[in-house]
Scaffold this motif. Structure first.
Motif, mmCIF file in Angstrom:
data_model
loop_
_atom_site.group_PDB
_atom_site.id
_atom_site.type_symbol
_atom_site.label_atom_id
_atom_site.label_comp_id
_atom_site.label_asym_id
_atom_site.label_seq_id
_atom_site.Cartn_x
_atom_site.Cartn_y
_atom_site.Cartn_z
ATOM 1 N N VAL A 15 0.794 -1.025 -0.145
ATOM 2 C CA VAL A 15 0.179 0.070 -0.029
ATOM 3 C C VAL A 15 0.985 1.180 0.021
ATOM 4 C CG1 VAL A 15 -0.314 0.105 2.437
ATOM 5 C CG2 VAL A 15 -2.070 1.154 1.024
ATOM 6 N N ARG A 16 0.321 2.289 -0.794
ATOM 7 C CA ARG A 16 1.021 3.629 -0.636
ATOM 8 C C ARG A 16 0.120 4.554 -0.020
ATOM 9 N NH1 ARG A 16 2.226 7.160 -5.936
ATOM 10 N NH2 ARG A 16 -0.068 7.793 -5.615
ATOM 11 N N VAL A 17 0.674 5.374 0.947
ATOM 12 C CA VAL A 17 -0.319 6.350 1.814
ATOM 13 C C VAL A 17 0.499 7.561 1.796
ATOM 14 C CG1 VAL A 17 -1.324 4.684 3.153
ATOM 15 C CG2 VAL A 17 0.966 5.056 3.710
ATOM 16 N N PRO A 18 -0.345 8.528 1.470
ATOM 17 C CA PRO A 18 0.222 9.923 1.300
ATOM 18 C C PRO A 18 0.403 10.771 2.574
ATOM 19 C CG PRO A 18 -2.211 10.114 0.986
ATOM 20 C CD PRO A 18 -1.730 8.665 1.214
ATOM 21 N N ALA A 19 1.308 11.681 2.969
ATOM 22 C CA ALA A 19 1.419 12.653 3.859
ATOM 23 C C ALA A 19 0.130 13.374 3.887
ATOM 24 C CB ALA A 19 2.544 13.612 3.846
ATOM 25 N N THR A 20 -0.152 14.006 5.130
ATOM 26 C CA THR A 20 -1.201 14.795 5.156
ATOM 27 C C THR A 20 -1.075 16.117 6.031
ATOM 28 O OG1 THR A 20 -2.046 13.581 7.012
ATOM 29 C CG2 THR A 20 -3.068 12.980 4.802
ATOM 30 N N SER A 21 -1.764 17.059 5.694
ATOM 31 C CA SER A 21 -1.722 18.252 6.586
ATOM 32 C C SER A 21 -3.292 18.611 7.151
ATOM 33 C CB SER A 21 -1.384 19.565 5.801
ATOM 34 O OG SER A 21 -1.247 20.492 6.741
ATOM 35 N N ALA A 22 -3.383 18.739 8.339
ATOM 36 C CA ALA A 22 -4.903 18.907 8.968
ATOM 37 C C ALA A 22 -5.029 20.239 9.540
ATOM 38 C CB ALA A 22 -5.086 17.866 10.249
ATOM 39 N N ASN A 23 -6.292 20.633 9.470
ATOM 40 C CA ASN A 23 -6.737 21.801 9.985
ATOM 41 C C ASN A 23 -6.543 23.068 9.120
ATOM 42 O OD1 ASN A 23 -6.900 20.610 12.851
ATOM 43 N ND2 ASN A 23 -4.844 21.365 13.279
ATOM 44 N N LEU A 24 -5.637 23.202 8.596
ATOM 45 C CA LEU A 24 -5.345 24.237 7.457
ATOM 46 C C LEU A 24 -5.893 25.587 7.689
ATOM 47 C CD1 LEU A 24 -7.110 22.078 4.588
ATOM 48 C CD2 LEU A 24 -4.413 22.093 5.472
ATOM 49 N N GLY A 25 -5.417 25.774 8.947
ATOM 50 C CA GLY A 25 -5.842 27.135 9.869
ATOM 51 C C GLY A 25 -7.237 27.054 10.292
ATOM 52 N N PRO A 26 -8.144 27.517 9.887
ATOM 53 C CA PRO A 26 -9.363 27.359 10.715
ATOM 54 C C PRO A 26 -10.391 26.231 10.875
ATOM 55 C CG PRO A 26 -9.719 28.461 8.675
ATOM 56 C CD PRO A 26 -8.398 28.233 8.735
ATOM 57 N N GLY A 27 -9.953 25.243 10.060
ATOM 58 C CA GLY A 27 -10.650 24.198 9.886
ATOM 59 C C GLY A 27 -10.136 22.954 10.862
ATOM 60 N N PHE A 28 -9.989 23.443 12.389
ATOM 61 C CA PHE A 28 -9.493 22.611 13.462
ATOM 62 C C PHE A 28 -10.402 21.104 13.553
ATOM 63 C CE2 PHE A 28 -9.392 21.489 17.852
ATOM 64 C CZ PHE A 28 -7.955 21.160 18.063
ATOM 65 N N ASP A 29 -9.578 20.131 13.462
ATOM 66 C CA ASP A 29 -10.300 18.865 13.669
ATOM 67 C C ASP A 29 -11.244 18.371 12.575
ATOM 68 O OD1 ASP A 29 -8.627 18.209 15.766
ATOM 69 O OD2 ASP A 29 -10.230 17.892 17.256
ATOM 70 N N ALA A 30 -11.391 19.156 11.444
ATOM 71 C CA ALA A 30 -12.279 18.969 10.533
ATOM 72 C C ALA A 30 -11.620 18.784 8.984
ATOM 73 C CB ALA A 30 -13.298 19.800 10.326
ATOM 74 N N LEU A 31 -10.884 19.934 8.685
ATOM 75 C CA LEU A 31 -10.338 19.999 7.413
ATOM 76 C C LEU A 31 -9.009 19.274 7.168
ATOM 77 C CD1 LEU A 31 -11.441 23.498 6.430
ATOM 78 C CD2 LEU A 31 -12.733 21.466 6.213
ATOM 79 N N GLY A 32 -8.667 18.615 5.948
ATOM 80 C CA GLY A 32 -7.350 18.124 5.822
ATOM 81 C C GLY A 32 -6.982 18.046 4.470
ATOM 82 N N LEU A 33 -5.909 18.043 4.122
ATOM 83 C CA LEU A 33 -5.175 17.917 2.889
ATOM 84 C C LEU A 33 -4.280 16.805 2.486
ATOM 85 C CD1 LEU A 33 -5.510 19.796 0.053
ATOM 86 C CD2 LEU A 33 -3.510 21.051 0.787
ATOM 87 N N ALA A 34 -4.513 15.886 1.490
ATOM 88 C CA ALA A 34 -3.483 14.926 1.033
ATOM 89 C C ALA A 34 -2.186 15.566 0.346
ATOM 90 C CB ALA A 34 -3.948 13.763 0.392
ATOM 91 N N LEU A 35 -1.186 15.124 0.627
ATOM 92 C CA LEU A 35 0.258 15.590 -0.069
ATOM 93 C C LEU A 35 0.858 14.455 -0.813
ATOM 94 C CD1 LEU A 35 1.241 18.036 2.824
ATOM 95 C CD2 LEU A 35 0.270 18.915 0.766
ATOM 96 N N ALA A 36 1.463 14.875 -1.937
ATOM 97 C CA ALA A 36 2.162 13.596 -2.685
ATOM 98 C C ALA A 36 3.785 13.484 -2.060
ATOM 99 C CB ALA A 36 2.112 14.149 -4.068
ATOM 100 N N LEU A 37 3.548 12.972 -0.750
ATOM 101 C CA LEU A 37 4.693 12.626 -0.368
ATOM 102 C C LEU A 37 4.291 11.189 0.615
ATOM 103 C CD1 LEU A 37 7.795 12.885 0.579
ATOM 104 C CD2 LEU A 37 6.997 14.220 2.713
ATOM 105 N N TYR A 38 5.153 10.237 0.155
ATOM 106 C CA TYR A 38 4.426 8.817 0.456
ATOM 107 C C TYR A 38 5.166 7.813 1.224
ATOM 108 C CZ TYR A 38 1.604 10.400 -3.552
ATOM 109 O OH TYR A 38 0.682 11.049 -4.433
ATOM 110 N N ASP A 39 4.694 6.992 2.113
ATOM 111 C CA ASP A 39 5.197 5.844 2.563
ATOM 112 C C ASP A 39 4.743 4.579 1.974
ATOM 113 O OD1 ASP A 39 6.447 7.252 4.630
ATOM 114 O OD2 ASP A 39 5.082 6.800 6.278
ATOM 115 N N GLU A 40 5.657 3.768 1.874
ATOM 116 C CA GLU A 40 5.025 2.502 1.148
ATOM 117 C C GLU A 40 5.311 1.158 2.109
ATOM 118 O OE1 GLU A 40 5.940 3.495 -3.566
ATOM 119 O OE2 GLU A 40 7.524 2.308 -2.396
ATOM 120 N N VAL A 41 4.194 0.398 2.221
ATOM 121 C CA VAL A 41 4.151 -0.696 3.157
ATOM 122 C C VAL A 41 3.916 -1.939 2.619
ATOM 123 C CG1 VAL A 41 3.656 -1.405 5.586
ATOM 124 C CG2 VAL A 41 3.760 0.889 5.117
ATOM 125 N N THR A 42 4.771 -2.978 2.655
ATOM 126 C CA THR A 42 4.343 -4.257 2.087
ATOM 127 C C THR A 42 4.251 -5.323 3.153
ATOM 128 O OG1 THR A 42 5.839 -3.767 0.096
ATOM 129 C CG2 THR A 42 5.274 -6.006 0.680
#
Length: 332
Positions: A15-42
């Motif tokens: 599986v390939r899973v992306p990094a994420t950034s949460a909150n994005l300022g005012p969206g505390f505990d609700a908003l998030g964004l997936a970023l193209a930086l990945y861990d790969e786990v077999t």
């Protein structure tokens, strides 16, 4: 391989899973964004025991036995599906910085729930993506990072009381058990930049800095900005600077992360829509950073694409494709 009514696949799955950034300022505990930086786990099923190999970020620090978060997430998911295999082996290639506010723990959890389901022959029929989200959010404690990691794109996550389980999943009153989310397509012009410091941070410390109550005016201000942020991220990025203003959490955490707070302030003074990434200490810029901007010593900057697919099994063992959404469908 068979165990307690389940059949397990004989080969490895990845599986390939992306990094994420949460909150994005005012969206505390609700908003998030997936970023193209990945861990790969077999992972693959073995005749017994548990072995974990880690290369890259966290190598030599993370547990290599059942204490590893991926293993804990896999066991939790196997239990929901109806039984654990005799043993498992896991190989991790980590690129997401640990304890920097870029969702490394959520990536581990999402990797674990995905791998466990993929290792069960009919796992996707027993447990759909809504079920994966509920398990992941229960393990993480909140859904703001696991939602974009699982779904990709720009996500809005929320909690509802859980009734009947999804697939094989049982109802639960545990935190995170009623997590739901939708994924929206960000505007193509948005290209985030992350500033990652050398020092690490702890989510528990960042949360401990938050007061039990905030002024009503501050909450109302932030709610308006969070609503505007949805429009800015999906339709009109020119509004990102005002849309990322926050009075709910970043100010209270500033004293615990003075370098982070100073960088956010400097970027915003330069006209950049910058926020604390998750619980910090990394900083996320959602609009272009001037070429002559100097973040100072101790910061590394990287411009990343937005990941729009989320966690993805890269070995074609699942029987069929499934929808991209959990609640109301992916919107564009």
């Amino acid at each position: 391989m068979w165990q307690m009514g389940l059949s397990f696949v004989s080969g490895p799955v990845r599986v390939r899973v992306p990094a994420t950034s949460a909150n994005l300022g005012p969206g505390f505990d609700a908003l998030g964004l997936a970023l193209a930086l990945y861990d790969e786990v077999t992972a693959w099923v073995t005749d017994g025991g548990c072995q974990v190999e880690v290369t890259g970020e966290g190598a030599g620090e993370l547990p290599t036995d059942e204490r590893h978060l991926i293993v804990r997430a896999m066991y939790e998911t196997f239990d929901v599906l109806g039984g654990r295999p005799p043993g498992i082996a896991i190989s991790c290639v980590n690129r997401i910085p640990q304890a920097r506010g870029l969702g490394s723990s959520s990536a581990a959890i999402v990797a674990g729930v995905h791998l466990a389901r993929a290792l069960v022959v009919d796992g996707d029929q027993r447990l759909d993506r809504a079920g994966l989200l509920r398990i992941a959010a229960r393990l993480e404690g909140h859904p703001d990072n696991v939602a974009p990691c699982l779904l990709g794109g720009f996500t809005i996550a929320w909690m509802e009381p859980e009734g009947d389980g999804v697939g094989a999943e049982k109802a639960s009153s545990a935190p995170g058990s009623g997590a739901r989310a939708v994924s929206l397509m960000p505007a193509p012009a948005i290209q985030p930049t992350v500033f990652v410091p050398q020092e690490r941070g702890l989510t528990e410390v960042a949360r401990a800095a938050l007061p039990a109550t905030v002024p009503h005016a501050h909450a109302a201000w932030t709610a308006g900005r969070a609503a505007l942020l949805v429009h800015a991220l999906t339709t009109d990025p020119t509004l990102l600077l005002p849309a990322t203003e926050d009075w709910l959490h970043q100010g209270y955490r500033a004293s615990a992360m003075p370098a982070t707070a100073a960088l956010v302030s400097a970027l915003r003074a330069a006209g950049v829509a910058a926020v604390v990434s998750g619980a910090g200490p990394s900083v996320l810029a959602l609009t272009p950073v001037p070429s002559d901007f100097d973040p100072g010593m101790g910061w590394s900057a990287q411009t990343l694409a937005i990941d729009v697919t989320g966690a993805r099994i890269e070995t074609a063992i699942l029987g069929h494709a499934e929808p991209d959404t959990v609640a109301a469908g992916r919107k564009s």
